[in-house]
Design a protein around this motif. Structure first.
Motif, PDB file in Angstrom:
ATOM      1  N   ASN A   1       0.889  -1.158   0.000  1.00 30.89           N
ATOM      2  CA  ASN A   1       0.000   0.000   0.000  1.00 30.89           C
ATOM      3  C   ASN A   1       0.936   1.220   0.000  1.00 30.89           C
ATOM      4  O   ASN A   1       1.614   1.478   0.991  1.00 30.89           O
ATOM      5  N   PRO A   2       0.995   1.964  -1.108  1.00 31.88           N
ATOM      6  CA  PRO A   2       1.997   3.045  -1.193  1.00 31.88           C
ATOM      7  C   PRO A   2       1.787   4.163  -0.179  1.00 31.88           C
ATOM      8  O   PRO A   2       2.707   4.938   0.086  1.00 31.88           O
ATOM      9  N   TYR A   3       0.590   4.247   0.400  1.00 33.70           N
ATOM     10  CA  TYR A   3       0.335   5.277   1.411  1.00 33.70           C
ATOM     11  C   TYR A   3       0.936   4.882   2.769  1.00 33.70           C
ATOM     12  O   TYR A   3       1.138   5.734   3.624  1.00 33.70           O
ATOM     13  N   ALA A   4       1.163   3.565   2.967  1.00 37.71           N
ATOM     14  CA  ALA A   4       1.686   3.078   4.251  1.00 37.71           C
ATOM     15  C   ALA A   4       3.220   3.091   4.166  1.00 37.71           C
ATOM     16  O   ALA A   4       3.866   2.076   3.875  1.00 37.71           O
ATOM     17  N   ILE A   5       3.806   4.263   4.412  1.00 35.33           N
ATOM     18  CA  ILE A   5       5.227   4.496   4.134  1.00 35.33           C
ATOM     19  C   ILE A   5       6.148   3.547   4.927  1.00 35.33           C
ATOM     20  O   ILE A   5       7.137   3.056   4.393  1.00 35.33           O
ATOM     21  N   ASP A   6       5.787   3.257   6.195  1.00 40.78           N
ATOM     22  CA  ASP A   6       6.669   2.384   6.992  1.00 40.78           C
ATOM     23  C   ASP A   6       6.712   0.966   6.429  1.00 40.78           C
ATOM     24  O   ASP A   6       7.789   0.376   6.288  1.00 40.78           O
ATOM     25  N   ASP A   7       5.533   0.447   6.073  1.00 44.20           N
ATOM     26  CA  ASP A   7       5.494  -0.905   5.494  1.00 44.20           C
ATOM     27  C   ASP A   7       6.205  -0.925   4.147  1.00 44.20           C
ATOM     28  O   ASP A   7       6.876  -1.891   3.792  1.00 44.20           O
ATOM     29  N   PHE A   8       6.037   0.156   3.409  1.00 46.03           N
ATOM     30  CA  PHE A   8       6.669   0.280   2.094  1.00 46.03           C
ATOM     31  C   PHE A   8       8.196   0.188   2.275  1.00 46.03           C
ATOM     32  O   PHE A   8       8.897  -0.567   1.563  1.00 46.03           O
ATOM     33  N   ALA A   9       8.718   0.919   3.272  1.00 44.42           N
ATOM     34  CA  ALA A   9      10.170   0.882   3.533  1.00 44.42           C
ATOM     35  C   ALA A   9      10.611  -0.538   3.899  1.00 44.42           C
ATOM     36  O   ALA A   9      11.679  -1.007   3.461  1.00 44.42           O
ATOM     37  N   GLU A  10       9.776  -1.245   4.663  1.00 47.90           N
ATOM     38  CA  GLU A  10      10.110  -2.637   5.025  1.00 47.90           C
ATOM     39  C   GLU A  10      10.167  -3.517   3.781  1.00 47.90           C
ATOM     40  O   GLU A  10      10.988  -4.430   3.681  1.00 47.90           O
ATOM     41  N   SER A  11       9.262  -3.240   2.825  1.00 42.95           N
ATOM     42  CA  SER A  11       9.251  -4.048   1.588  1.00 42.95           C
ATOM     43  C   SER A  11      10.519  -3.831   0.780  1.00 42.95           C
ATOM     44  O   SER A  11      11.002  -4.754   0.111  1.00 42.95           O
ATOM     45  N   ILE A  12      11.055  -2.608   0.819  1.00 44.00           N
ATOM     46  CA  ILE A  12      12.320  -2.348   0.103  1.00 44.00           C
ATOM     47  C   ILE A  12      13.420  -3.222   0.733  1.00 44.00           C
ATOM     48  O   ILE A  12      14.198  -3.874   0.032  1.00 44.00           O
ATOM     49  N   LYS A  13      13.432  -3.273   2.073  1.00 45.90           N
ATOM     50  CA  LYS A  13      14.446  -4.091   2.759  1.00 45.90           C
ATOM     51  C   LYS A  13      14.252  -5.576   2.402  1.00 45.90           C
ATOM     52  O   LYS A  13      15.211  -6.284   2.105  1.00 45.90           O
ATOM     53  N   LYS A  14      12.991  -5.979   2.424  1.00 46.35           N
ATOM     54  CA  LYS A  14      12.684  -7.379   2.121  1.00 46.35           C
ATOM     55  C   LYS A  14      13.138  -7.737   0.701  1.00 46.35           C
ATOM     56  O   LYS A  14      13.680  -8.818   0.465  1.00 46.35           O
ATOM     57  N   ALA A  15      12.915  -6.814  -0.231  1.00 45.62           N
ATOM     58  CA  ALA A  15      13.311  -7.071  -1.625  1.00 45.62           C
ATOM     59  C   ALA A  15      14.822  -7.249  -1.716  1.00 45.62           C
ATOM     60  O   ALA A  15      15.319  -8.159  -2.387  1.00 45.62           O
ATOM     61  N   ILE A  16      15.550  -6.387  -1.014  1.00 44.91           N
ATOM     62  CA  ILE A  16      17.012  -6.430  -1.077  1.00 44.91           C
ATOM     63  C   ILE A  16      17.553  -7.697  -0.421  1.00 44.91           C
ATOM     64  O   ILE A  16      18.527  -8.285  -0.888  1.00 44.91           O
ATOM     65  N   GLU A  17      16.872  -8.120   0.638  1.00 50.18           N
ATOM     66  CA  GLU A  17      17.400  -9.256   1.403  1.00 50.18           C
ATOM     67  C   GLU A  17      16.801 -10.607   0.990  1.00 50.18           C
ATOM     68  O   GLU A  17      17.145 -11.633   1.569  1.00 50.18           O
ATOM     69  N   MET A  18      15.921 -10.591   0.017  1.00 47.18           N
ATOM     70  CA  MET A  18      15.266 -11.855  -0.363  1.00 47.18           C
ATOM     71  C   MET A  18      16.305 -12.861  -0.892  1.00 47.18           C
ATOM     72  O   MET A  18      17.122 -12.525  -1.748  1.00 47.18           O
ATOM     73  N   PRO A  19      16.282 -14.105  -0.364  1.00 44.95           N
ATOM     74  CA  PRO A  19      17.258 -15.096  -0.835  1.00 44.95           C
ATOM     75  C   PRO A  19      17.074 -15.397  -2.326  1.00 44.95           C
ATOM     76  O   PRO A  19      15.952 -15.337  -2.847  1.00 44.95           O
TER      77      PRO A  19
END
Ligand code: GDG
Length: 490
Positions: A436-454
């Motif tokens: 949800n692009p309005y949920a900035i904190d979750d969005f930031a977590e998704s960026i981390k998740k994308a970078i760290e995805m095995p």
């Protein structure tokens, strides 16, 4: 099974039996512009034309569109025709000409300051102006005259594109009732509460019901349309069959999720030129082992670009260990800059890029590289291939082809797609990291998740995403529209 160009050609031959196949849209697929003394042909940053061009290359005859380039008049013959694509000459582009006032009233004023914000729930209020509405009606008539001239007295199927031409089908049929029309609405259809504020809502609905078939990307938009018609117009709405009857005429309302030419993109992405271009980008921006993120957009307030930057800001603040290790490329060209809201958006984006870079940059690293220019399809392809993750953060989007292009280009089955739930594409691309692009904190977590995805997880997800786009490619989309036409008993 994946649909091919040849399958579509065969379907058109058997189902459209001798009817001319004409596409009409505001935007043209190829624009000729003057660059110094030379004429250049460019592909506009438009999802609609990118999607329709392969369909026309497979089976089209004539595409009628507004000639908006500075060298467009120099490149047509005396019938305003030019053969395109420039390197293949598959079909005829028929250009129509508009005065500056017509363009301002119909295109900028009514289409993009009234209908665009009306249909996208992005909290930008529409501006309704009768002066612009009158231009909108007049220009729809100009398009109708051009279509009727192209068709003559013979049978034809006219495939109308988008929200600029809501009145076209009735105007065409008033002159040439033998013509069958379908219209595809490339943007969302809002709920009736949102739509009913349009002062000319009834005329627009009535105009669209001139079509034999009306298509939207997803069923939700079809349902919104049916409900809007039921509440606003004298007609019979059948929810079971998704049909509207008005004045003895029927319109089928159907979802047709649009797509891209998966095989062509995959083939192009594997070319040596793309690898060379990737190397060139690495060299130019001195990239070594950083993680690379990309966003590719026609710069529009519906695409959630400021939200994306705020999420990046949160990400770097919360996870400082990634400062210096992630570079985000924002690519894309400004659009509709004569509209104030778009100029404000450009200023907001510039300001955010400046602020975030200033906050985190070092002597040898900047978190955001913003290339605000028209880029060639080959360069975009190279960025798609280079990226560790691609961000599509639309606040509301009919489909979003950038997401499907990213997936199609990943012949290496790597890369992570971060995709807004509020795009049509999110209904199909469920293996993406949905946000949800309005949920900035979750969005930031998704960026981390994308970078760290095995790596195995990235591969498994990308494989599934690619299967979806390969199966539901642009040829299947066109075939679905034509097969539906065939049910009308042409
Ligand atoms: C509408 C609906 C729906 C972007 N920058 C450049 C460039 N692009 C290309 C992308 C992509 C296209 O523009 C944008 O397509 P989208 O689908 O994302 O968005 P819209 O233009 O808003 O399209 C949308 C679509 O219609 C189709 O139905 O999906 O929901 O809003 O192809 O790659 N292309 C080039 N240079 C650029 O700088 N050449």
């Amino acid at each position: 099974m994946s649909w091919t160009k040849e399958d579509l050609q065969e379907l058109v031959r058997t189902k459209l039996t001798g009817r001319l196949f004409i596409v009409v849209s505001n935007r043209e697929p190829y624009i000729h512009v003057l660059s110094g003394d030379e004429i250049q042909c460019i592909v506009p940053a438009s999802g609609l034309t990118v999607a329709l061009d392969p369909v026309m290359c497979a089976c089209g005859c004539v595409w009628v569109a507004h000639g908006s380039g500075s060298a467009d008049r120099q490149t047509v013959d005396d019938k305003n025709h030019v053969l395109v694509p420039p390197d293949k000459s598959c079909y005829t582009l028929r250009r129509i000409w508009l005065t500056k006032e017509e363009e301002e009233g119909y295109y900028l004023g009514f289409s993009n300051e009234a209908l665009w914000p009306l249909c996208h729930i992005a909290y930008t209020p529409p501006n309704f102006d009768e002066f612009n509405w009158n231009f909108y009606k007049n220009v729809n008539q100009i398009f109708a005259d051009a279509v009727v001239e192209e068709v003559g007295d013979g049978p034809a199927f006219v495939f109308i594109q988008d929200y600029h031409l809501a009145l076209l089908s009735r105007l065409i049929k008033a002159r040439s009732p033998q013509i069958i029309t379908a219209q595809f609405w490339h943007i969302p259809w809002p709920n009736p509460e949102a739509f009913r504020i349009c002062p000319w809502g009834e005329e627009i609905l009535d105009g669209l019901l001139g079509n034999d078939i009306l298509g939207f990307h997803i069923k939700y938009h079809c349902d919104n349309f049916l409900e809007t018609v039921r509440l606003m117009l004298e007609s019979r709405v059948d929810y079971e069959t998704a049909e509207v009857s008005r004045g003895g005429k029927k319109t089928l309302v159907r979802p047709f999720p649009i797509s891209v030419d998966f095989n062509r993109i995959a083939r192009d992405a594997a070319q040596a030129e793309v690898s060379e271009e990737m190397e060139e980008i690495r060299r130019k921006w001195q990239l070594s082992d950083e993680f690379i993120g990309i966003g590719i957009d026609r710069l529009d307030y519906t695409k959630g670009i400021p939200h994306r930057f705020r999420a990046l800001d949160k990400f770097f603040a919360k996870y400082p260990e990634y400062q210096g290790r992630v570079v985000f490329f924002q690519l894309g060209e400004p659009s509709r800059i004569h509209i104030k809201k778009y100029r404000e958006l450009n200023a907001e984006i510039d300001g955010l890029v400046e602020e975030i870079n200033w906050k985190y940059q070092t002597d040898c690293w900047k978190p955001i590289i913003y290339l605000r220019e028209h880029l060639s399809p080959a360069t975009l392809m190279a960025f798609n291939r280079l990226a560790n993750f691609c961000v599509v953060s639309s606040l509301h989007d009919g489909m979003n082809l950038v997401a499907k292009e990213f997936v199609s280009s990943r012949v290496d089955e790597d890369g992570v797609l971060i995709l807004s739930r509020f795009t049509g594409a999110a209904r199909e691309l469920t293996e993406a990291l949905l946000i949800n692009p309005y949920a900035i904190d979750d969005f930031a977590e998704s960026i981390k998740k994308a970078i760290e995805m095995p790596a195995e997880q990235r591969k498994a997800k990308m494989k599934k995403l690619r299967q979806v786009v390969e199966e539901n490619n642009i040829y299947r989309w066109a075939a679905n529209v034509i097969s539906e036409l065939a049910t009308l008993g042409l």
